[in-house]
Design an enzyme around this catalytic site. Structure first.
Site, mmCIF file in Angstrom:
data_model
loop_
_atom_site.group_PDB
_atom_site.id
_atom_site.type_symbol
_atom_site.label_atom_id
_atom_site.label_comp_id
_atom_site.label_asym_id
_atom_site.label_seq_id
_atom_site.Cartn_x
_atom_site.Cartn_y
_atom_site.Cartn_z
ATOM 1 N N ASP A 12 0.800 -1.268 -0.059
ATOM 2 C CA ASP A 12 -0.027 0.006 -0.092
ATOM 3 C C ASP A 12 0.848 1.195 -0.047
ATOM 4 O O ASP A 12 1.803 1.306 0.708
ATOM 5 C CB ASP A 12 -1.010 0.009 1.210
ATOM 6 N N ASP B 128 -3.309 9.049 -11.085
ATOM 7 C CA ASP B 128 -3.608 7.899 -12.124
ATOM 8 C C ASP B 128 -2.283 7.614 -12.667
ATOM 9 O O ASP B 128 -1.596 6.318 -12.727
ATOM 10 C CB ASP B 128 -4.462 8.311 -13.191
ATOM 11 N N HIS C 271 -6.257 14.154 -9.900
ATOM 12 C CA HIS C 271 -6.390 12.701 -10.028
ATOM 13 C C HIS C 271 -5.805 12.145 -11.276
ATOM 14 O O HIS C 271 -5.237 11.050 -11.506
ATOM 15 C CB HIS C 271 -7.918 12.183 -10.262
ATOM 16 N N ASN D 205 -2.776 12.824 -4.768
ATOM 17 C CA ASN D 205 -4.122 13.001 -5.462
ATOM 18 C C ASN D 205 -4.717 14.453 -5.340
ATOM 19 O O ASN D 205 -5.353 15.255 -6.167
ATOM 20 C CB ASN D 205 -5.045 11.848 -4.957
ATOM 21 N N ASP E 173 -4.518 2.333 -4.156
ATOM 22 C CA ASP E 173 -3.195 2.466 -4.219
ATOM 23 C C ASP E 173 -2.565 1.007 -3.658
ATOM 24 O O ASP E 173 -1.683 1.309 -3.120
ATOM 25 C CB ASP E 173 -2.594 3.626 -3.689
#
Ligand code: C2E
Ligand code: CA
Ligand code: CA
Length: 642
Positions: A254, A271, A267, A262, A297
């Site tokens: 993680d 991404d 975003h 973000n 994530d």
């Protein structure tokens, strides 16, 4: 015209699927065709035995029978075998040729018998040819070229022969046969078109479902396999590891600090960062390790042969280190960390479910205690997890009002020794488990989503306990990440704070760094709502999490609570000493109050005095006490540190 005839008379090219379907259909039908052909031919030979020479009624039929049997057996065998594309194409081309030869052979033989028989026998020849060819065309239907050539060879000969006999019955018969043949050829053409259409449609739908299967197992953002694929693959790898007696590892990874990226950069950068992380992971991992993106994530690894604890830990730690190197996506390098939880089979986890659950628990440990590193699920973890399960069950059954209460620990002004506030700390006297410390039940309540239900009664009790304190004594209350995670939860807290039991402007709400990492927008909103009510906001356990200074700036904080790990043996540890010093400078710059937690000894307190700290909390000054005791505590005069 010539090209059309050539096309009609040859086996279709370049569509191996169609050829395979034709082969399959013919393998079933051609033996039947030879059966009809032989029975009908021997019947014709029988009716001509008395009138015709023996070589025509026995020898030739015998030769034709042998050829037919050989072909029928060859097809029968082909039905049982799985020929490849080339063999199929060859078999069909061969059938095309042989059908012509067989059609010519049987036609010439039948017509050659005609002059020998009487009228009935002659009629039998006509009947034999007309009926047998219909049977053969039906059987050859799936190979249009063969059916067509058979029809043309037999019926052209039939019509030409019988139309020239001057016998009206035979002429009429040949006209009939001509018509029937024409219609049959139309039916054959339609049927063949339907057949090829069906085969091609089937091929298309299979290709589509293959593509769907691929898409269903793929994560579109990173191009990596997805969660669904991961669990399928895990089942397969586990079965293999079980058979090969190999040690298999599952890692859940993680990212730390992905949410702020973000929030800060948008975003699309988020991404791209995820895609970049996926690509970096893919290059880092050996081919034997399977990688998937679970969602958000979170990534997962399957290590089919993971080696011993040291090997697997070093491997995982190296991945965490590599992933924390900067990513060049915008004008400034972006840095995120990676924490990993690992579990192994068969020593601790026994199946896929346990492997995943244990790896997830190990990840939780990393996230809370060793952020940016790996944790390997151990026997100690398993004990903790078992006790967490018991705790969760007891918590679900607990009477929150009766079993829970709060105690209060003074926060002291170091110079004067005066108590400026109390921190409310939850206590649970479980009917089933006895006293359970908050370090045990708070994480369980958070993980199981029960914390919101717990916060309100605890806050209610804290406000009640604080109601009688004289101003300006403040109340500090711990909120969990989940309390800030939904506007409804925040509204319920606001409602309780505004209920008039205790002045909300004398309340500080403590949130941890990990809470602020969850969803910056929501946390900012929650903080704004609580600040609007007059409450202060303290960042708890500062220094244990992953917050950056920009991150701190984004939050409207009023206090910083420095974790006790920086305070412990401060006077003996130059590193801690330096950190505390710079933290003080930082909080002064940011105009924040700073509280040092966990002061246990006189030496630590003195070191903090020397550094110019103002507020402290710790066993050295006071242990947490009941609401009643806070009154007598405040009544006493607490002098400054000696
Ligand atoms: P925290 O917010 O950091 O609270 C301080 C913890 O340190 C308390 O543990 C306190 O008893 C302990 N402590 C205080 N002085 C010293 C010291 O000198 N030395 C040592 N070793 N420990 C000291 P406690 O009460 O066991 O609480 C543990 C954690 O549980 C708290 O850490 C907090 O994160 C959480 N918690 C407690 N009450 C609540 C609550 O009502 N709501 C939520 N969400 N979390 C709570
Ligand atoms: Ca606290
Ligand atoms: Ca703390």
């Amino acid at each position: 015209m010539f090209a059309l005839i050539k096309r009609l008379c040859s086996v279709p090219q370049g569509n191996s699927r169609l050829l395979a379907a034709q082969y399959k259909a013919l393998a079933r039908q051609i033996p039947l065709m030879y059966f009809i052909l032989l029975i009908n031919s021997w019947a014709l030979a029988f009716t001509h035995m008395a009138s015709s020479p023996v070589w025509m009624t026995v020898h030739i039929p015998l030769v034709l029978t042998i050829i037919s049997l050989v072909r029928a057996v060859a097809w029968r065998r082909g039905w049982q075998q799985q020929p490849d594309d080339i063999e199929v194409a060859q078999a069909l081309a061969r059938t095309n040729r042989i059908c012509c030869v067989v059609a010519v052979g049987f036609t010439v033989w039948a017509l050659a018998l005609f002059p020998y028989g009487d009228s009935y026998a002659k009629a039998h020849v006509a009947f034999y040819m007309a009926i047998t060819v219909i049977g053969c065309i039906f059987c050859l239907m799936h190979l249009r070229s063969a059916a067509l050539m058979t029809a043309v060879v037999v019926n052209v000969a039939f019509v030409a022969f019988f139309a020239s006999t001057d016998n009206p019955t035979f002429i009429a018969t040949s006209i009939n046969v001509l018509l029937v043949t024409g219609i049959m050829l139309v039916v054959l053409q339609n049927n063949y078109r339907n057949f090829t259409g069906l085969v091609n449609a089937q091929a298309r739908s299979e290709a589509l479902s293959d593509e769907n299967l691929l898409l269903a197992n793929k994560d579109s953002l990173t191009g990596l396999p997805n969660r669904r694929w991961f669990f399928n693959c895990l089942d397969t790898c586990l079965a293999e590891a079980g058979e090969g007696e190999r040690r298999l590892g599952v890692g859940i990874l993680d990212l730390d600090g992905f949410k702020p990226v973000n929030d800060l950069y948008g975003h699309s950068v988020g991404d791209r960062l995820l895609a970049e992380v996926g690509a970096r992971l893919a290059t880092l991992l050996p081919d034997t390790v399977h990688l998937a993106r679970l969602g958000g994530d979170e990534f997962a690894l399957i290590l089919p042969d993971c080696g011993d604890n040291l090997q697997v830990s070093l491997f995982a730690e190296r991945i965490c280190v590599e992933l924390s190197k900067p990513y060049l996506l915008v004008d400034v390098p972006i840095q995120v960390g990676a924490s990993m939880g690992l579990a192994t089979f068969p020593d601790l986890a026994r199946d896929a479910h346990e492997l995943f659950e244990y790896a997830d628990y190990a990840l939780y440990q990393s996230k809370h205690h060793f952020v940016g590193h790996m944790s390997l699920f151990s026997a100690v973890h398993r004990k903790q997890l078992q006790s967490a399960v018991l705790t969760e069950q007891a918590l679900r059954r607990a009477d929150l009002e009766r079993e829970f209460h709060v105690v209060f620990q003074p926060i002291v002004e170091l110079q004067t020794g005066a108590t400026v506030a109390f921190e409310a700390l939850a206590r649970w006297q479980s009917v089933e488990l006895g006293p359970v410390p908050p370090g045990q039940f708070i994480p369980v309540a958070e993980r199981s989503g029960m914390i919101n239900r717990l916060t309100l009664p605890l806050l209610g009790k804290a406000l009640q306990g604080a109601a009688a304190w004289p101003a300006p004594i403040r109340l500090s209350f711990n909120l969990s990440a989940h309390d800030c995670g939904s506007p409804e939860a925040v509204q319920a807290i606001v409602k309780l704070l505004a209920s008039g039991v205790f002045d909300p402007s004398r309340v500080d709400l403590e949130i941890t760094e990990t809470a602020t990492l969850q969803d910056l927008d929501l946390v900012q909103e929650a903080i704004a709502t609580l600040r609007a009510l007059g409450c202060g906001i303290s960042l708890d356990d500062f220094g244990t999490g992953y917050s950056s200074l920009t991150h701190l700036h984004a939050l409207a904080l009023t206090k910083l609570k420095v974790d006790r790990s920086f305070v412990a043996r401060l006077h003996e540890k130059p590193a801690s000493y330096k950190i505390v010093k710079s933290l003080l400078a930082l909080t002064q710059d940011m105009d924040l109050d700073c509280i040092f937690e966990g002061v246990e000894t006189l030496e630590e307190a003195q070191a903090l005095v020397a550094l110019g700290c103002r507020f402290v909390q710790g066993y050295y000054f006071a242990r947490p006490m009941s609401a009643g005791d806070t009154q007598s505590w405040l009544a006493l005069d607490h002098t400054s540190v000696k």
